[in-house]
Design an enzyme around this catalytic site. Structure first.
Site: not given
Length: 185
Positions: A79, A168, A170
């Protein structure tokens, strides 16, 4: 293998949790002395790219990290990290200018424009993708290659030792994108 995670702002804790699950040694980069230690890869997390760029300069981290990236340090930008690596930024100012990509900041609008998708990523199959005020890649050039597209927009790319995602990884349980980065190293 040891990974540095830029920890000035943004989703650095979540990246650390993913690396923990993959048993990859890591540390946070918060100030100049942190980059004096040895590391094999760098993660630039999601967050606010303008704030990160300012802090990189204020904390005298920009020039040494830019040099290491240009010398081939493997780097993974998610991002805002994608924006930091891009050579061209529509709606913002380039930072490291390391990757032959042109990006559009906040391409999906405000926070309310955030969304989730599951789409194919080159070499990984369908992966979960969480987009939060995300950019997308308008174009790739040189040796940059497209790895994933969502609704006609490029959302993941790679160029040599550089990997970027507009989403994302994560923020989900799937470890494949982080493992892909570790395999690059």
């Amino acid at each position: 293998m040891r990974i540095g995670i830029l920890a000035l702002q943004g989703a650095f804790v979540e990246h650390a949790a993913m690396l923990d699950r993959l048993s990859a040694e890591h540390f946070e980069i918060r100030q100049r002395r942190d980059i004096e230690q040895s590391f094999d890869g760098l993660i630039l997390p999601g967050g606010e790219s303008t704030v990160m760029r300012k802090l990189l300069h204020d904390l005298d981290l920009f020039a040494p990290l830019q040099q290491q990236i240009r010398e081939g340090l493997p780097v993974f930008g998610t991002c805002a990290g994608l924006i930091l690596l891009a050579k061209s930024v529509e709606g913002g100012t380039p930072c490291f200018e390391a990757m032959d990509i042109s990006v559009l900041r906040n391409a999906y609008g405000r926070q309310l424009g955030s969304f989730y998708a599951e789409e194919p990523m080159e070499g990984l199959g369908r992966v979960p993708m969480t987009f939060i005020r995300a950019p997308y890649i308008r174009s790739v050039s040189g040796s940059a290659e497209v790895l994933a597209v969502v609704d006609g927009n490029i959302v993941a790319a790679r160029q040599g030792n550089q990997l970027v995602t507009a989403f994302h990884p994560e923020l989900c349980d799937d470890l494949r994108v982080h493992q892909y980065f570790l395999n690059m190293i």
